[in-house]
Design a protein around this motif. Sequence first.
Motif, PDB file in Angstrom:
ATOM      1  N   GLY A 221       0.815  -1.205   0.000  1.00  0.00           N
ATOM      2  CA  GLY A 221       0.000   0.000   0.000  1.00  0.00           C
ATOM      3  C   GLY A 221       0.848   1.254   0.000  1.00  0.00           C
ATOM      4  N   ILE A 222       0.225   2.371   0.348  1.00  0.00           N
ATOM      5  CA  ILE A 222       0.902   3.668   0.333  1.00  0.00           C
ATOM      6  C   ILE A 222       1.126   4.168   1.755  1.00  0.00           C
ATOM      7  N   THR A 223       2.354   4.559   2.027  1.00  0.00           N
ATOM      8  CA  THR A 223       2.717   5.163   3.311  1.00  0.00           C
ATOM      9  C   THR A 223       3.222   6.567   3.038  1.00  0.00           C
ATOM     10  N   ILE A 224       2.719   7.529   3.801  1.00  0.00           N
ATOM     11  CA  ILE A 224       3.118   8.925   3.629  1.00  0.00           C
ATOM     12  C   ILE A 224       3.746   9.398   4.935  1.00  0.00           C
ATOM     13  N   PHE A 225       4.920  10.018   4.852  1.00  0.00           N
ATOM     14  CA  PHE A 225       5.583  10.488   6.068  1.00  0.00           C
ATOM     15  C   PHE A 225       6.403  11.730   5.799  1.00  0.00           C
TER      16      PHE A 225
END
Length: 245
Positions: A221-225
Motif C-alpha cells: 500500500g501507500i505510506t506517507i511520512f
Amino acid sequence: MWFNIILGIFFIGIGLAVHVFKWYFLISGYNTMPKEKKANVDTAGLGRLMGIYAYINGGVFIFMGVLQALGFKPVQTPAFVFFIISTVYLLVKAQKYDGNIFDQDGKIRKGAGKQLAVPAAITVVTFIFVAVLLFFSSRSTEVSVFEEGIEIHGMYGEVYTWETIESVELKEELPTIEMRTNGSALGSNLKGHFRTRELGSVKLFVDAQEPPFIYLETDGGITIFNLENADETKGIFEEILSRRD
C-alpha cells in the motif's frame, strides 16, 4: 461521518433509556446483583449520572460527525481522550451510589474496600494508556535508512525493504483525509491508518503543517511520512532515491 453520528445517537438513546425511562437493567453490574443488594443502590442518582455521561459523549460524537459533513477535518484524538476520561470518571463516581460499599455518610463500609480495587486499577491503567498515547502521538517521525531498506519508528511503524518499494515521490500536499480508521490524530500529528478520498486507505506518519511529504508506495500500500522540518524530509527523500538507484 455517519459512524460518529450513529454512535452519538446510540449514546443519547442509552442515556434516555436509563435516565428517563429508568431501564436500570441496562446498567452493568446492577442487573446481576441479588435483590437485597439492589435495594441498597441509589438507582435514581446512578441513572442520572449515566444519563449525563451518555448525553455529553453522544453530543460530542454527533458534533464531530456534523463537522465532517460540513467538510471540516476535526481532530478525533481529543474526543477519544475525553471519552476515555469520562468513562473512568463514570466508573469511579458510580461507586458512590452503591449503598453496599458506602454508608449514608459517604464512608466506606467495613470490608467493602476490595470492591473499589477494580475501578481504581482501571483508572490507573487508563491514565497511563492515555499519557503514553499522547506522548508517542506528539513525537516527530523518526526514520532510519540501512542496507536492506528503511524503517519508520514508533507507533504503527514498520520496515520497508528496497525490493518492496515500487515508487517514491515528494509532494507538497496530503490527500484529502476522510476518516481515521486505526490511528491517532493529535493536532496536526497524524499517525496510523487513515482513509483518503484520492488514494483510499493509507498509512500516515506526518505533521500536516510541515510539508513536503514523502509518498512511499510498496506492495503493501501507500505510506506517507515527513520529518521534523522540510530540510530533513528532503534529505531523507534524496537518500532513499540514491539507495534505490
